[in-house]
Design a protein around this motif. Structure first.
Motif, PDB file in Angstrom:
ATOM      1  N   ASN A 114       0.568  -1.477   0.171  1.00 52.01           N
ATOM      2  CA  ASN A 114      -0.480   0.303   0.494  1.00 52.01           C
ATOM      3  C   ASN A 114       0.768   0.874   0.074  1.00 52.01           C
ATOM      4  N   ASP A 115       0.533   1.546   0.170  1.00 52.21           N
ATOM      5  CA  ASP A 115       1.767   3.708   1.272  1.00 52.21           C
ATOM      6  C   ASP A 115       3.049   3.203   1.421  1.00 52.21           C
ATOM      7  N   ARG A 116       3.162   2.269   2.505  1.00 44.99           N
ATOM      8  CA  ARG A 116       4.224   1.672   2.943  1.00 44.99           C
ATOM      9  C   ARG A 116       5.613   2.198   2.899  1.00 44.99           C
ATOM     10  N   PRO A 117       6.189   2.653   3.198  1.00 49.90           N
ATOM     11  CA  PRO A 117       7.798   3.056   2.488  1.00 49.90           C
ATOM     12  C   PRO A 117       8.487   1.142   2.717  1.00 49.90           C
ATOM     13  N   PRO A 118       9.719   1.687   1.458  1.00 53.88           N
ATOM     14  CA  PRO A 118      10.714  -0.070   2.222  1.00 53.88           C
ATOM     15  C   PRO A 118      11.377  -0.072   3.676  1.00 53.88           C
ATOM     16  N   PRO A 119      11.164  -1.043   3.799  1.00 56.63           N
ATOM     17  CA  PRO A 119      12.388  -0.481   4.578  1.00 56.63           C
ATOM     18  C   PRO A 119      13.922  -0.287   4.799  1.00 56.63           C
ATOM     19  N   ASP A 120      14.422   0.700   5.818  1.00 57.87           N
ATOM     20  CA  ASP A 120      15.758   0.776   5.916  1.00 57.87           C
ATOM     21  C   ASP A 120      16.213  -0.403   5.764  1.00 57.87           C
ATOM     22  N   VAL A 121      17.157  -0.872   5.233  1.00 61.70           N
ATOM     23  CA  VAL A 121      18.496  -1.483   5.392  1.00 61.70           C
ATOM     24  C   VAL A 121      19.181  -1.350   5.593  1.00 61.70           C
ATOM     25  N   LYS A 122      19.703   0.288   5.917  1.00 64.63           N
ATOM     26  CA  LYS A 122      21.159   0.315   6.063  1.00 64.63           C
ATOM     27  C   LYS A 122      21.600   0.178   7.249  1.00 64.63           C
ATOM     28  N   GLY A 123      23.076  -0.820   7.188  1.00 59.21           N
ATOM     29  CA  GLY A 123      23.444  -1.207   8.644  1.00 59.21           C
ATOM     30  C   GLY A 123      22.840  -1.874   8.835  1.00 59.21           C
ATOM     31  N   ARG A 124      21.990  -3.288   8.349  1.00 57.67           N
ATOM     32  CA  ARG A 124      22.101  -4.219   8.976  1.00 57.67           C
ATOM     33  C   ARG A 124      21.897  -5.369   8.610  1.00 57.67           C
ATOM     34  N   THR A 125      21.515  -6.077   9.311  1.00 58.86           N
ATOM     35  CA  THR A 125      22.083  -7.468   8.494  1.00 58.86           C
ATOM     36  C   THR A 125      20.757  -8.367   8.463  1.00 58.86           C
ATOM     37  N   VAL A 126      21.110  -8.069   6.514  1.00 58.94           N
ATOM     38  CA  VAL A 126      19.741  -8.604   6.277  1.00 58.94           C
ATOM     39  C   VAL A 126      20.033 -10.696   5.712  1.00 58.94           C
ATOM     40  N   ILE A 127      18.863 -11.246   6.017  1.00 55.77           N
ATOM     41  CA  ILE A 127      18.408 -12.684   5.575  1.00 55.77           C
ATOM     42  C   ILE A 127      17.735 -12.633   4.276  1.00 55.77           C
ATOM     43  N   LEU A 128      17.616 -12.689   2.698  1.00 53.02           N
ATOM     44  CA  LEU A 128      17.084 -12.484   1.753  1.00 53.02           C
ATOM     45  C   LEU A 128      17.133 -14.351   1.404  1.00 53.02           C
ATOM     46  N   ILE A 129      15.530 -14.448   1.551  1.00 53.87           N
ATOM     47  CA  ILE A 129      14.878 -15.892   0.989  1.00 53.87           C
ATOM     48  C   ILE A 129      14.183 -15.823   0.004  1.00 53.87           C
ATOM     49  N   ASP A 130      14.322 -16.716  -0.542  1.00 54.32           N
ATOM     50  CA  ASP A 130      13.435 -17.280  -1.984  1.00 54.32           C
ATOM     51  C   ASP A 130      13.143 -19.129  -0.842  1.00 54.32           C
ATOM     52  N   ASP A 131      12.369 -19.521  -1.730  1.00 58.44           N
ATOM     53  CA  ASP A 131      11.999 -20.623  -1.952  1.00 58.44           C
ATOM     54  C   ASP A 131      12.701 -21.589  -2.371  1.00 58.44           C
ATOM     55  N   GLY A 132      13.558 -21.471  -3.298  1.00 61.11           N
ATOM     56  CA  GLY A 132      14.647 -22.048  -3.594  1.00 61.11           C
ATOM     57  C   GLY A 132      15.706 -21.719  -4.614  1.00 61.11           C
ATOM     58  N   LEU A 133      16.284 -22.341  -5.672  1.00 58.98           N
ATOM     59  CA  LEU A 133      17.196 -21.567  -6.254  1.00 58.98           C
ATOM     60  C   LEU A 133      18.091 -22.730  -7.261  1.00 58.98           C
ATOM     61  N   ALA A 134      17.467 -21.820  -8.455  1.00 59.53           N
ATOM     62  CA  ALA A 134      17.947 -23.038  -9.502  1.00 59.53           C
ATOM     63  C   ALA A 134      19.063 -22.256 -10.459  1.00 59.53           C
ATOM     64  N   THR A 135      19.056 -21.593 -10.934  1.00 63.68           N
ATOM     65  CA  THR A 135      20.238 -20.678 -12.002  1.00 63.68           C
ATOM     66  C   THR A 135      20.371 -19.368 -11.063  1.00 63.68           C
ATOM     67  N   GLY A 136      19.491 -18.957  -9.807  1.00 60.44           N
ATOM     68  CA  GLY A 136      20.256 -18.405  -9.337  1.00 60.44           C
ATOM     69  C   GLY A 136      20.380 -16.590  -9.730  1.00 60.44           C
ATOM     70  N   SER A 137      19.791 -16.922 -11.143  1.00 60.11           N
ATOM     71  CA  SER A 137      19.712 -15.399 -11.893  1.00 60.11           C
ATOM     72  C   SER A 137      18.962 -14.266 -10.375  1.00 60.11           C
ATOM     73  N   THR A 138      17.635 -14.840 -10.552  1.00 58.89           N
ATOM     74  CA  THR A 138      16.881 -13.687  -9.415  1.00 58.89           C
ATOM     75  C   THR A 138      17.593 -13.081  -8.598  1.00 58.89           C
ATOM     76  N   MET A 139      18.399 -14.541  -7.588  1.00 60.32           N
ATOM     77  CA  MET A 139      18.982 -13.637  -5.979  1.00 60.32           C
ATOM     78  C   MET A 139      19.669 -12.944  -6.737  1.00 60.32           C
ATOM     79  N   ARG A 140      21.200 -13.453  -7.747  1.00 66.97           N
ATOM     80  CA  ARG A 140      22.393 -12.820  -8.263  1.00 66.97           C
ATOM     81  C   ARG A 140      21.630 -11.540  -8.199  1.00 66.97           C
ATOM     82  N   ALA A 141      19.882 -11.030  -8.803  1.00 70.11           N
ATOM     83  CA  ALA A 141      20.485  -9.870  -9.402  1.00 70.11           C
ATOM     84  C   ALA A 141      19.676  -9.445  -8.182  1.00 70.11           C
ATOM     85  N   ALA A 142      18.752  -9.559  -7.003  1.00 68.32           N
ATOM     86  CA  ALA A 142      18.193  -9.445  -5.744  1.00 68.32           C
ATOM     87  C   ALA A 142      19.561  -8.406  -4.762  1.00 68.32           C
ATOM     88  N   ALA A 143      20.385 -10.161  -4.556  1.00 64.63           N
ATOM     89  CA  ALA A 143      21.687  -9.229  -3.971  1.00 64.63           C
ATOM     90  C   ALA A 143      22.458  -8.549  -4.118  1.00 64.63           C
TER      91      ALA A 143
END
Length: 225
Positions: A114-143
């Motif tokens: 809705n209107d909530r801003p994206p989370p502030d990740v600066k200086g934090r430990t971020v655990i980036l999660i998906d349900d699995g990796l095949a080629t990993g291209s989307t996860m690489r782009a996300a990282a």
């Protein structure tokens, strides 16, 4: 089959991430849509806030599986200079693909946040999660896109991955947790008994439940002081 469904996968993955439990610097970010049910279970068990990190891969026209970059939450745009240079991709082609993917990213932003801003990740430990990796291209782009927002540490965590993908992505982030890396791999969905599509409504519901959990924990902590 290894996992009953994404909920079961998230619970098993959370056990591999126990060292991040109850830390104020930890944020769990899910790649929608399938990563959200997995990440919800991880966030609950770690006592961490949950949000989504929306990323749209910029595929090379005619070879869409090959990423020439990505756009992501927070107005981030990442371009893979090596791919662009090797294929001599003009800037206007990148701009056109980015504009098309931006429309879908903005639709999902409205649908999930809705209107909530994206989370502030600066200086934090971020655990980036998906349900699995095949080629990993989307996860690489996300990282790569997430890195531009200045987190202290990026941890990629998935229930199941192709072994070689898990190894390759380890070179691009601070830590990788792949709960299982079966060989032969063949595909993410083969390792789930139920791999039905996650809906936008399910994503919204889980994000709201996660926000309520964070609020309840804050109330409990204040009451104990």
């Amino acid at each position: 089959m290894i996992f009953r469904d994404r909920t079961d996968a998230g619970q098993k993955l959370a056990a591999r991430l126990a060292k991040y439990a109850h830390r104020s610097d930890v944020l769990v970010l899910a790649l929608p849509r399938g990563g959200v049910p997995v990440a919800y279970e991880v966030a609950e068990q770690l006592g961490a806030p949950l949000d989504v990190f929306l990323v749209r891969k910029l595929g090379v026209p005619g070879y869409e599986e090959l990423a020439m970059g990505a756009i992501a939450s927070g107005g981030v745009r990442f371009v893979n200079d090596d791919v662009v240079r090797q294929l001599a991709i003009p800037g206007e082609v990148i701009d056109a693909v980015a504009a098309e993917e931006r429309r879908e990213l903005e639709r999902r932003e409205r649908a999930y946040r809705n209107d909530r801003p994206p989370p502030d990740v600066k200086g934090r430990t971020v655990i980036l999660i998906d349900d699995g990796l095949a080629t990993g291209s989307t996860m690489r782009a996300a990282a790569a896109a997430l890195r531009k927002l200045g987190p202290e540490r990026i941890v990629v965590a998935v229930p199941v991955s192709a072994p070689e993908t898990c190894d390759e992505i380890r070179e691009e982030v601070d830590e990788v947790v792949c709960a299982v890396t079966p060989e032969p791999f063949r595909g993410v969905g083969l390792w789930y008994k139920d791999f039905s599509q996650t809906t936008d409504e399910e994503v919204r519901e889980l994000l709201e439940r996660a926000r309520q959990s964070v609020a309840q924990r804050a109330i409990g902590q204040a009451a104990r002081k």
